[in-house]
Design a protein around this motif. Structure first.
Motif, mmCIF file in Angstrom:
data_model
loop_
_atom_site.group_PDB
_atom_site.id
_atom_site.type_symbol
_atom_site.label_atom_id
_atom_site.label_comp_id
_atom_site.label_asym_id
_atom_site.label_seq_id
_atom_site.Cartn_x
_atom_site.Cartn_y
_atom_site.Cartn_z
ATOM 1 N N HIS A 95 7.965 -1.611 -5.521
ATOM 2 C CA HIS A 95 6.591 -1.198 -5.825
ATOM 3 C C HIS A 95 5.657 -2.402 -5.991
ATOM 4 O O HIS A 95 5.926 -3.302 -6.794
ATOM 5 N N SER A 127 3.768 1.671 -1.184
ATOM 6 C CA SER A 127 4.399 1.874 -2.494
ATOM 7 C C SER A 127 3.441 2.525 -3.486
ATOM 8 O O SER A 127 3.861 3.121 -4.469
ATOM 9 N N ARG A 128 2.144 2.397 -3.215
ATOM 10 C CA ARG A 128 1.142 3.001 -4.106
ATOM 11 C C ARG A 128 0.676 4.358 -3.619
ATOM 12 O O ARG A 128 0.085 5.133 -4.375
ATOM 13 N N LEU A 129 0.916 4.644 -2.336
ATOM 14 C CA LEU A 129 0.501 5.942 -1.798
ATOM 15 C C LEU A 129 1.626 6.976 -1.893
ATOM 16 O O LEU A 129 1.367 8.161 -2.073
ATOM 17 N N PHE A 130 2.851 6.520 -1.757
ATOM 18 C CA PHE A 130 3.980 7.452 -1.727
ATOM 19 C C PHE A 130 4.781 7.351 -3.024
ATOM 20 O O PHE A 130 4.751 6.316 -3.705
ATOM 21 N N ASP A 131 5.520 8.388 -3.357
ATOM 22 C CA ASP A 131 6.193 8.430 -4.653
ATOM 23 C C ASP A 131 7.533 7.693 -4.661
ATOM 24 O O ASP A 131 7.638 6.577 -5.130
ATOM 25 N N LEU A 165 0.838 -1.204 0.000
ATOM 26 C CA LEU A 165 0.000 0.000 0.000
ATOM 27 C C LEU A 165 0.874 1.256 0.000
ATOM 28 O O LEU A 165 0.624 2.202 -0.756
ATOM 29 N N LEU A 179 -7.375 1.871 -1.674
ATOM 30 C CA LEU A 179 -6.978 2.943 -2.584
ATOM 31 C C LEU A 179 -8.181 3.640 -3.212
ATOM 32 O O LEU A 179 -8.036 4.710 -3.801
ATOM 33 N N ILE A 227 -6.105 -4.079 -0.940
ATOM 34 C CA ILE A 227 -5.351 -2.888 -1.355
ATOM 35 C C ILE A 227 -6.227 -2.004 -2.250
ATOM 36 O O ILE A 227 -6.288 -0.782 -2.076
ATOM 37 N N HIS A 257 -3.401 8.547 -5.940
ATOM 38 C CA HIS A 257 -2.134 7.915 -5.574
ATOM 39 C C HIS A 257 -1.194 7.763 -6.758
ATOM 40 O O HIS A 257 -1.567 8.000 -7.902
ATOM 41 N N SER A 258 0.022 7.381 -6.438
ATOM 42 C CA SER A 258 1.060 7.292 -7.470
ATOM 43 C C SER A 258 0.868 6.043 -8.321
ATOM 44 O O SER A 258 0.334 5.055 -7.865
#
Lengths: 209, 209, 209, 209
Positions: free
Chosen positions: A172, A106-110, A104, B203, B199, B208-209
């Motif tokens: 990621h 890895s998908r929320l932060f850059d 999670l 999300l 996940i 998100h990224s």
């Protein structure tokens, strides 16, 4: 290496796998666990097994180039382990979990998750105050493990002055790699990093104090 | 079919039920679990029992049209199992969980949940890279199981070129169906799909990224 | 009432308490559990004990007015149980959990939580299709239990045509009351209602399909 | 102090540690647990051990100034325990958990978390109605424990008329301290406070009834 040391590391890795599975951090056959035995060999989980139900048969011996020493088939990600042992002479264990919190994050932060102010930073090797900053870089996932290992190595060479500067990294949508002087220390690092990742995920997008 | 195979599948289904219940994925008497024995028979959970406390008495034999072979009463949803065995000759097991993640996803997403970029996609039969796309279609719930089975069949015929193209589907506010060559593989699919659904739910609505 | 029935209900209530505690639904000494024995007596948990560690000593006998029949001290909330047994002749058990989902729902929703479209509604007594609507009213908390019982009675008289119309109610910041023909059915109701409350809480404030 | 009392408190603290760990409230080597034995001594967990796997060796004796009575090394935070025993003559136990809920609350809320309307407030010593208000102040974290103890003492002196006015405090990104007349009561306080902190965190930023 004595047989005794191999047996002991094997038991530790089996126990770690069970612990990670109980927390939902190694779903299906994900995750990889290893421990250095000596200058010639590393104990590591074989390819494709469930980490929550490891037996001694699921642990194998590889050399420091990742080649099998006992005929069993190593995981494709073995290179991510051996390159860390080569980099850090004092390293005793590398643990890769595949947790919801790491995926999670890895998908929320850059590019990275920044951990600050946590008392639990003191659970990381050599840190003695919460007034520290730990950066968990996030790398793109890559099925070409050699290329991924190169990217990790480039980052660590640029940012890691000594063993205690970097404590782990995230791939990621794939999970967390962390390490320590012993299996026990690497597991303590997982416990602490997972805790902090969960808080950071929860705070994402929240205006807070 | 030997009695031995029946006994083995029964033990596997009992263990799966316990596992699903420990994760909260078969609340009350929800869920259905089955395994193909041979061209003449399928082992499947009976109607109305709690999947977390299955005994051998809670497993029954049906033929490939879903008719009882041993006098026990099959669940109304048996047809959703038999129609999958008829479609996929290599199929060994169908598992239906009734998890919070699947029910929540059916209320957050419209027609389907799209799974992309996850390393855990590789836990699904035949997938070898995270650069894959798996679609979990969401069907309306229907107490007319024959009509629901038809809708599923129509979707699979239109979208499923081979066994490995579709890995499961969601019924609105009802849960997840998935399958595999063996009970073990079908359970691995549940573990992986549940992880990714959690996940995706988290999300939903997040930039998100 | 035979001693045998008392012993059996006691064992069932002990098992239910353990189950609820394992799920975090009876924190500290919260919650109350009861089962009807006959026209003269009800088995109910005593005041002030932890429901996760019940022994036979923590179960007592009260009459249908809530007076102790064995010298033990009944909980203040006993009246909420006896008034339900008086209302519904077929009732065999009343269970009060103090779960995070029920307490959170009471703070997110105003007068009631409306449950619709869930396949799991079919886990509730007499419901045969997901195309049903179940209303869980939310009452203000009140330390005056007689007054609270009156409010509950007023609502049930106005809304409850038969036993199967109302399945439970929530007390604000306090928890859930539900019931059934047997301890087993009441527990199945808790499992189903908790599941749906968790989804409703998660969907609160979310624009969804 | 009899050896018997020491042994009994030790067993209670070991059980509390296991309970806290099972809930994820003492990750890595965080947390501290203590119980007063008499006017001369306090049993407390030693520095640096995992609270989920305590043995009798991990419990030590300190005097009321926090000095070791048995040669083992006390935790740096021992002073936070002894200063509470000095303040409250009736105090039997101090428990410090390092839970996600307490750490998250310290990042979501500014100076304090205010607990109101919860029936579970009645699980706190001396409270008899949900119409009560309990304030959990949040203090900045500080590696200088003497300075932190002074800040706590200043707050308690200003706000705490009797033992039952304050039930605990939070240290920013570090966790919860609570206490009680016995280990059992202090643990009941943790159960109740953790429950309410989880609800408050969930409601943060939500417009609710």
């Amino acid at each position: 290496m004595t047989n005794n040391a191999y047996q002991q590391r094997t038991e530790e890795l089996i126990a770690v796998g069970k612990y990670l599975d109980e927390h939902g951090w190694v779903p299906a056959t994900s995750g990889n666990l290893s421990a250095r035995l000596d200058e010639a060999s590393i104990a590591i989980t074989v390819s494709g097994c469930h980490k929550g139900h490891l037996t001694a048969d699921d642990i194998m011996l590889v050399d420091h180039q990742g080649a099998s020493l006992d005929g069993k088939k190593p995981s494709a990600e073995t290179l991510l382990h051996t390159s860390l042992y080569a980099r850090y002479p004092g390293l005793g264990s590398v643990l890769h979990s595949h947790s919801p919190a790491a995926v999670l994050a890895s998908r929320l932060f850059d590019d990275a998750v920044i951990l600050e102010d946590y008392e639990l930073l003191k659970a990381l090797h050599g840190i003695i105050t919460h007034e520290s900053t730990v950066v968990l870089p996030i790398f793109d996932n890559d099925q070409d493990i050699a290329r991924l290992a190169d990217e990790v190595a480039g980052y660590l060479s640029a940012n890691d002055e000594e063993q205690t500067s970097c404590y782990g990294y995230i791939i990621h949508s794939h999970g967390l790699y962390t390490w320590g002087e012993s299996v026990e220390e690497a597991l303590r690092h997982i416990e602490a990093l997972e805790f902090m990742l969960n808080i950071e995920n929860r705070l994402h997008g929240v205006k807070h104090s």
